[in-house]
Enzyme design. Structure first.
Site, PDB file in Angstrom:
ATOM      1  N   SER A 198       0.836  -1.208   0.000  1.00  0.00           N
ATOM      2  CA  SER A 198       0.000   0.000   0.000  1.00  0.00           C
ATOM      3  C   SER A 198       0.865   1.251   0.000  1.00  0.00           C
ATOM      4  O   SER A 198       1.936   1.280   0.625  1.00  0.00           O
ATOM      5  CB  SER A 198      -0.860  -0.032   1.269  1.00  0.00           C
TER       6      SER A 198
ATOM      7  N   TYR B 278      -1.889  -0.314  10.441  1.00  0.00           N
ATOM      8  CA  TYR B 278      -2.144  -0.968   9.151  1.00  0.00           C
ATOM      9  C   TYR B 278      -0.950  -0.767   8.222  1.00  0.00           C
ATOM     10  O   TYR B 278      -0.398  -1.728   7.673  1.00  0.00           O
ATOM     11  CB  TYR B 278      -3.431  -0.406   8.511  1.00  0.00           C
TER      12      TYR B 278
ATOM     13  N   LYS C 293       2.004  -3.485   6.769  1.00  0.00           N
ATOM     14  CA  LYS C 293       2.377  -3.692   5.364  1.00  0.00           C
ATOM     15  C   LYS C 293       3.878  -3.483   5.174  1.00  0.00           C
ATOM     16  O   LYS C 293       4.545  -4.229   4.465  1.00  0.00           O
ATOM     17  CB  LYS C 293       1.585  -2.725   4.460  1.00  0.00           C
TER      18      LYS C 293
HETATM   19  C1  UD1 Z   1      -6.966   4.911   2.670  1.00  0.00           C
HETATM   20  C2  UD1 Z   1      -5.650   4.290   3.075  1.00  0.00           C
HETATM   21  C3  UD1 Z   1      -5.079   3.459   1.950  1.00  0.00           C
HETATM   22  C4  UD1 Z   1      -6.105   2.493   1.395  1.00  0.00           C
HETATM   23  C5  UD1 Z   1      -7.330   3.277   0.981  1.00  0.00           C
HETATM   24  C6  UD1 Z   1      -8.411   2.377   0.414  1.00  0.00           C
HETATM   25  C7  UD1 Z   1      -4.508   5.937   4.494  1.00  0.00           C
HETATM   26  C8  UD1 Z   1      -3.318   6.800   4.650  1.00  0.00           C
HETATM   27  N1  UD1 Z   1      -4.658   5.300   3.354  1.00  0.00           N
HETATM   28  O1  UD1 Z   1      -6.699   5.889   1.703  1.00  0.00           O
HETATM   29  O2  UD1 Z   1      -3.977   2.734   2.436  1.00  0.00           O
HETATM   30  O3  UD1 Z   1      -5.542   1.860   0.264  1.00  0.00           O
HETATM   31  O4  UD1 Z   1      -7.871   3.955   2.127  1.00  0.00           O
HETATM   32  O5  UD1 Z   1      -8.783   1.406   1.332  1.00  0.00           O
HETATM   33  O6  UD1 Z   1      -5.340   5.839   5.359  1.00  0.00           O
HETATM   34  N2  UD1 Z   1     -13.171  11.443   2.047  1.00  0.00           N
HETATM   35  C9  UD1 Z   1     -14.194  12.347   2.234  1.00  0.00           C
HETATM   36  N3  UD1 Z   1     -15.402  11.871   2.678  1.00  0.00           N
HETATM   37  C10 UD1 Z   1     -15.625  10.540   2.935  1.00  0.00           C
HETATM   38  C11 UD1 Z   1     -14.555   9.628   2.730  1.00  0.00           C
HETATM   39  C12 UD1 Z   1     -13.340  10.118   2.287  1.00  0.00           C
HETATM   40  O7  UD1 Z   1     -14.043  13.548   2.028  1.00  0.00           O
HETATM   41  O8  UD1 Z   1     -16.732  10.168   3.344  1.00  0.00           O
HETATM   42  C13 UD1 Z   1     -11.868  11.941   1.565  1.00  0.00           C
HETATM   43  C14 UD1 Z   1     -10.736  11.614   2.506  1.00  0.00           C
HETATM   44  O9  UD1 Z   1     -10.600  12.592   3.479  1.00  0.00           O
HETATM   45  C15 UD1 Z   1      -9.553  11.570   1.540  1.00  0.00           C
HETATM   46  C16 UD1 Z   1     -10.171  11.084   0.231  1.00  0.00           C
HETATM   47  O10 UD1 Z   1     -11.569  11.300   0.348  1.00  0.00           O
HETATM   48  O11 UD1 Z   1      -9.047  12.854   1.346  1.00  0.00           O
HETATM   49  C17 UD1 Z   1      -9.918   9.613  -0.032  1.00  0.00           C
HETATM   50  O12 UD1 Z   1     -10.271   8.895   1.132  1.00  0.00           O
HETATM   51  P1  UD1 Z   1     -10.326   7.295   1.198  1.00  0.00           P
HETATM   52  O13 UD1 Z   1     -11.112   6.772   0.044  1.00  0.00           O
HETATM   53  O14 UD1 Z   1     -10.769   6.942   2.563  1.00  0.00           O
HETATM   54  O15 UD1 Z   1      -8.840   6.824   0.948  1.00  0.00           O
HETATM   55  P2  UD1 Z   1      -7.465   7.258   1.670  1.00  0.00           P
HETATM   56  O16 UD1 Z   1      -7.739   7.768   3.026  1.00  0.00           O
HETATM   57  O17 UD1 Z   1      -6.711   8.110   0.730  1.00  0.00           O
END
Ligand code: UD1
Length: 351
Positions: free
Chosen positions: A129, A153, A157
């Protein structure tokens, strides 16, 4: 197919594992699938068979830490290589239950390695990851970026990567391809397979898809004050079909050179949360309602891959854009509004 012909897939019923099974079957591989269904359902494998139009291979319900059961699988089948997806993947759960995460992810990997070794299997594609990079700042990150995991997590990894690298250094018979995923999203173009998280989704795409289908009122955009072009956080989203294609290509290249090979899997371009909302709205033909919310603890402003190494090594690169990711994710959600509901499943939190 020029690589190994019989592949054991751990975690083959999960989001990425099930898409990988569909891809490998489509390219003539014989599969052995092991999964403990701790965060997945056998339904996904039934659908893999529908897509493939043939027997998906032997399926075993087991936890890979159960070495006796795992060993029996290796006794029964002649395995050429392993693709190892089985792991826990929730960052927030890992903060609450770190020991469980190390036990499942690191203990699972060492149990698998011991069993492989005892059966003379030394070829592995490992699911890692981008979270191993931690908060590495802005700009595309290549594979030489120092690992600085910020949660259990990610640390689990990274620990597995270090174990694999050490094994490869000391045992010349091993070949390991370690793939660091950025943000895998999207779904199989058939609409039969997709991402179906248990409970309320933590991740952006499944949440947006559930808003689109009416399961939630609106998206909460976590952070609108990041130093980015529209104030929302930027990620490198990669279509799950591209991701699993890369695993197939990795299998084809396992015989190239022994040792450990580490590659980022991303598209090399960043999309903001609002870019995703716009693309998903276009895909589903309706506006996705959203509201600004505070930053999510632990989130970083930008995580984008320098994804050129894998192209240099194999001549392969992802081809599907954000519109395709949203279109395919929406097709799965529209055709399966409750996901794979109806099939018995346990969630990670119920374990
Ligand atoms: C996380 C994990 C990554 C994993 C991925 C998919 C970390 C650092 N990384 O990535 O290892 O591969 O999940 O399982 O934690 N967001 C919103 N609203 C929401 C949900 C998300 O605004 O309801 C935003 C988050 O703040 C972020 C972006 O969308 O900025 C992507 O979020 P998300 O899909 O959860 O992935 P990561 O956090 O990047």
């Amino acid at each position: 197919m020029s690589g190994p012909s019989t592949v054991l897939v751990t975690g083959g019923a999960g989001f990425i594992g099930s898409h990988a099974c569909a891809e490998l079957l489509d390219h003539g591989y014989e599969l052995i699938v092991v999964d403990d269904y701790s965060n997945s359902t056998p339904q996904a494998l039934a659908r893999v068979e529908r897509i493939a139009g043939r027997f998906a291979g032997a399926v075993y319900e087991l936890d890979i830490r159960d070495r006796r059961s795992l060993s029996a699988v290796f006794d029964r089948h002649s395995v050429d290589a392993v693709v190892h997806f089985a792991a826990f993947k929730s960052v927030s759960a890992s903060v609450q239950r770190p020991v469980e995460y190390y036990d499942a992810n690191v203990g699972g990997t060492t149990a698998l390695l011991r069993t492989m070794h005892e059966h003379g299997v030394h070829q592995l594609v490992y699911s890692s990851s981008c979270s191993v990079y931690g908060d590495a700042g802005t700009g595309p990150l290549d594979e030489s970026t120092p690992a600085r995991p910020t949660n259990p997590y990610a640390a689990s990894k990274w620990t597995c990567e270090q174990i694999l690298s050490d094994v490869c250094r000391r045992r010349p018979e091993y070949t390991v391809v370690c793939l660091r995923y950025f943000n895998p999203v999207g779904a199989h173009p058939s609409g039969l397979l997709g991402e179906d998280p248990c409970g309320v989704p933590d991740n952006l795409l499944p949440y947006v898809a559930q808003v689109a289908v009416g399961r939630h009122d609106r998206l909460r955009v976590f952070g609108t004050d990041y130093p980015t072009r529209d104030g929302t956080a930027i990620r490198d989203y990669i279509h799950v079909m591209d991701l699993v294609e890369a695993h197939r290509v990795a299998l084809d290249h396992l015989a190239d050179a022994p040792g450990m090979h580490v590659y980022n899997l991303g598209v090399g371009e960043g999309s903001s949360v609002l870019d995703v909302v716009t693309a998903f709205s276009a895909a589903c033909g309706r506006r996705i309602p959203y509201e600004a919310a505070p930053r999510r603890p632990g989130d970083v402003a930008e995580l984008v891959a320098d994804a050129r190494a894998v192209t240099r090594a194999w001549g392969w690169h992802p081809t599907r854009d954000l519109d395709a990711m949203c279109r395919d994710a929406w097709r799965f959600q529209r055709l399966n509004p409750q996901g794979y509901a109806g099939s018995a499943r346990r969630t990670e939190s119920e374990r």
